[in-house]
Design a protein around this motif. Structure first.
Motif, PDB file in Angstrom:
ATOM      1  N   GLY A   1     -20.139  21.260 -46.266  1.00  0.00           N
ATOM      2  CA  GLY A   1     -18.686  21.411 -46.262  1.00  0.00           C
ATOM      3  C   GLY A   1     -18.035  20.291 -47.034  1.00  0.00           C
ATOM      4  N   LEU A   2     -16.801  19.975 -46.645  1.00  0.00           N
ATOM      5  CA  LEU A   2     -16.089  18.878 -47.290  1.00  0.00           C
ATOM      6  C   LEU A   2     -16.916  17.604 -47.203  1.00  0.00           C
ATOM      7  N   GLY A   3     -17.698  17.493 -46.127  1.00  0.00           N
ATOM      8  CA  GLY A   3     -18.547  16.317 -45.942  1.00  0.00           C
ATOM      9  C   GLY A   3     -19.506  16.122 -47.113  1.00  0.00           C
TER      10      GLY A   3
ATOM     11  N   PHE B   1     -24.347  12.435 -39.155  1.00  0.00           N
ATOM     12  CA  PHE B   1     -23.868  13.254 -38.050  1.00  0.00           C
ATOM     13  C   PHE B   1     -22.837  14.267 -38.471  1.00  0.00           C
ATOM     14  N   PHE B   2     -21.840  13.758 -39.203  1.00  0.00           N
ATOM     15  CA  PHE B   2     -20.741  14.628 -39.611  1.00  0.00           C
ATOM     16  C   PHE B   2     -21.266  15.746 -40.508  1.00  0.00           C
ATOM     17  N   THR B   3     -22.104  15.377 -41.449  1.00  0.00           N
ATOM     18  CA  THR B   3     -22.543  16.369 -42.433  1.00  0.00           C
ATOM     19  C   THR B   3     -23.429  17.445 -41.806  1.00  0.00           C
ATOM     20  N   LEU B   4     -24.179  17.085 -40.755  1.00  0.00           N
ATOM     21  CA  LEU B   4     -25.011  18.119 -40.116  1.00  0.00           C
ATOM     22  C   LEU B   4     -24.265  18.815 -38.968  1.00  0.00           C
ATOM     23  N   SER B   5     -22.976  18.576 -38.858  1.00  0.00           N
ATOM     24  CA  SER B   5     -22.161  19.180 -37.780  1.00  0.00           C
ATOM     25  C   SER B   5     -22.715  18.859 -36.401  1.00  0.00           C
ATOM     26  N   LEU B   6     -23.175  17.639 -36.208  1.00  0.00           N
ATOM     27  CA  LEU B   6     -23.809  17.308 -34.928  1.00  0.00           C
ATOM     28  C   LEU B   6     -22.834  16.601 -33.999  1.00  0.00           C
TER      29      LEU B   6
ATOM     30  N   GLY C   1     -21.436  20.235 -30.477  1.00  0.00           N
ATOM     31  CA  GLY C   1     -21.770  21.564 -29.984  1.00  0.00           C
ATOM     32  C   GLY C   1     -21.629  22.696 -30.975  1.00  0.00           C
ATOM     33  N   ALA C   2     -21.352  22.399 -32.258  1.00  0.00           N
ATOM     34  CA  ALA C   2     -21.267  23.504 -33.222  1.00  0.00           C
ATOM     35  C   ALA C   2     -22.652  24.127 -33.413  1.00  0.00           C
ATOM     36  N   MET C   3     -23.661  23.276 -33.589  1.00  0.00           N
ATOM     37  CA  MET C   3     -25.012  23.809 -33.778  1.00  0.00           C
ATOM     38  C   MET C   3     -25.551  24.391 -32.472  1.00  0.00           C
TER      39      MET C   3
HETATM   40  N1  PFF Z   1     -20.505  19.474 -41.505  1.00  0.00           N
HETATM   41  C1  PFF Z   1     -19.177  19.670 -41.998  1.00  0.00           C
HETATM   42  C2  PFF Z   1     -19.053  18.978 -43.343  1.00  0.00           C
HETATM   43  O1  PFF Z   1     -19.973  18.284 -43.782  1.00  0.00           O
HETATM   44  O2  PFF Z   1     -18.015  19.134 -43.972  1.00  0.00           O
HETATM   45  C3  PFF Z   1     -18.123  19.163 -41.054  1.00  0.00           C
HETATM   46  C4  PFF Z   1     -18.275  19.633 -39.641  1.00  0.00           C
HETATM   47  C5  PFF Z   1     -18.327  21.009 -39.370  1.00  0.00           C
HETATM   48  C6  PFF Z   1     -18.429  18.718 -38.639  1.00  0.00           C
HETATM   49  C7  PFF Z   1     -18.529  21.435 -38.070  1.00  0.00           C
HETATM   50  C8  PFF Z   1     -18.625  19.140 -37.337  1.00  0.00           C
HETATM   51  C9  PFF Z   1     -18.678  20.480 -37.082  1.00  0.00           C
HETATM   52  F1  PFF Z   1     -18.847  20.889 -35.869  1.00  0.00           F
END
Ligand code: PFF
Length: 461
Positions: free
Chosen positions: A24-26, A225-230, A233-235
């Motif tokens: 994503g934006l990350g 962490f942010f980039t893997l959506s961790l 609870g999203a994953m």
């Molecule tokens: N992983 C996403 C990114 O790198 O842009 C951001 C993100 C999505 C963070 C979903 C947390 C999440 F639950």
């Protein structure tokens, strides 16, 4: 009787959706600029290590909690522990999804606005980077511009989540992800075939170890962490729609692989172009919105590539934002028995409402600060620097110490029998990383995020 819970149509569907959440934006906005600010190659190496030793193990843990319980984060923790405290940890994830989406969608809105700017050929009016930075400030300073695109992006996100797990999220990811890969490869090829691209590649490949210190390591881990959506609870939620026949470990590996490779390719595409046009790689958060427009106008075919780039960025943001909304929706559907359609619309409405003061932080509310931060930065700080690392820490502790490997391993084994037999060392490593490495390292990131690590270090050294 409970209504049949939704599920993915296939393992590929799950992997594309989860990779969509991660990418994503990350990856495209944040990774290149933090790598640029923190020394390029050396940062990239530290980041890769963080992904491998912390990100990957925690990702497996999150998906596993979801798949084993087939519930949203609150329900999942409660089912496994019977404790309100742990259900509250899931609740933190729901709040995190709510908060992150409220500002994430604003930046995604800028990206849509920039597709229009690119099509209009507006970038060509700003030859100097300072002029294009000023143009950016003018755009975000316009209340209608910023709110309009933000609301439009929230509507796109809502439509997909409204349509459901299989028909919305999975179908959307299956269409958007291949387009995203394709666009990014085209942009990378454009970048490396520019005159002077080697300097950008050097910047990404030649490590400068003097740039690495405790702070860089913590930035790298936080970003992993942010980039893997961790951590929120999203994953876990995506894992809850997964079949017990599928292998969690190999799926997690593919998700991590795709996320990492996309961040690296985005880094290559952006730095080759930035260096080839002689611009500054350390522009910070403005790298994409200030520097890139000036890069595009200096490169052959720049008009066309600028449009592609912002379409790419928007698609990447959209496949992530749907996972953020889905976390919140799944809670209300599972626990509060709301209908999905109703949940998607009502919750998206409230998230948009919360986003309004963040959007206004760039214009009418720019003087309004709490604890020295404007509203946007405050929400970002609470979510990214407090809730995510704390969530990640508690998830590792929960799986390794509370749920316990005795109960965990038979669940993880389902769908991964082959791997358990052939590569038992993978499991041993996973256990050690999850039990010791991640809690300790994440704890340090957390202390750093809230700004007390420095003081502790000073106290002891
Ligand atoms: N992983 C996403 C990114 O790198 O842009 C951001 C993100 C999505 C963070 C979903 C947390 C999440 F639950």
């Amino acid at each position: 009787m409970e209504a049949q819970r939704e599920s993915w149509g296939s393992k590929t569907g799950f992997i594309l959706a989860a990779a969509g959440s991660a990418i994503g934006l990350g990856n495209i906005w944040k990774f290149p600029y933090i790598a640029g600010e923190n020394g390029g190659a050396s940062f990239v190496i530290v980041y890769l290590i963080c992904i491998a030793v912390i990100g990957f193990p925690v990702l497996i843990a999150e998906i596993l909690i979801g798949r084993s319980t087939q519930r949203n984060p609150v329900g999942a923790f409660f089912k496994l522990s019977g404790s309100k405290f742990w259900a509250g940890v899931g609740g933190m994830g729901i709040v995190g999804g709510f908060l992150i989406l409220s500002f994430y969608a604003i930046i995604a809105g800028w990206s849509i606005g920039y597709i229009v700017e690119a099509i209009d050929g507006n970038f060509f009016n700003f030859v100097e980077e300072t002029a294009s930075a000023q143009h950016f400030l003018n755009l975000v300073g316009n209340v209608y511009w910023i709110l309009g695109y933000f609301i439009f992006f929230m509507m796109l996100t809502t439509v997909i989540v409204f349509a459901g797990v299989k028909k919305g999220i999975e179908r959307g990811s299956k269409i958007m992800m291949p387009i995203l890969f394709f666009l990014l490869i085209i942009l990378m090829i454009r970048g490396i075939t520019l005159n002077g691209a080697e300097k950008g590649l050097e910047f990404l490949w030649n490590p400068d170890w003097s740039k690495i210190n405790a702070n860089t390591i913590l930035i790298a881990l936080g970003h992993a962490f942010f980039t893997l959506s961790l951590g929120m609870g999203a994953m876990l939620t995506y894992g809850s729609y997964m079949s017990k026949k599928d292998n969690i470990i190999s799926s997690a590996f593919q998700i991590v692989f795709l996320d990492t490779i996309i961040a690296l390719i985005a880094g290559i595409a952006i730095f080759t172009a930035v260096f080839a046009t002689g611009l500054n790689p350390q522009a910070g958060p403005g790298l994409i919105f200030h520097t890139l427009p000036s890069v595009f106008i200096k490169m052959p075919g720049g008009y066309f590539f600028s449009i592609l780039f912002f379409i790419l960025l928007t698609l990447a943001a959209l496949t992530s934002s749907i996972s953020l909304l889905e976390v919140v929706v799944s809670y209300f559907v599972d626990e509060r028995k709301w209908k999905r359609h109703h949940a998607a619309i009502v919750l998206a409405f409230f998230i948009t409402l919360l986003g309004v003061p963040s959007a206004l932080s760039y214009n009418v509310l720019s003087d309004f600060t709490i604890a020295g931060k404007n509203f946007f930065d405050l929400v970002d700080f609470i979510a990214s620097n407090i809730l995510l690392p704390l969530g990640g820490l508690l998830i590792s502790v929960f799986v390794a110490w509370k749920w316990g490997f005795k109960k965990v391993l038979p669940n993880l084994r389902e769908g991964a029998e082959n791997l358990f037999e052939k590569y038992p060392w993978v499991i041993s490593f996973w256990k050690i990383f999850l039990k010791y490495f991640s809690p300790i390292l994440i704890f340090l990131v957390f202390l750093n995020s809230i700004g007390i690590l420095d003081k502790i270090i000073e106290l002891f050294f």
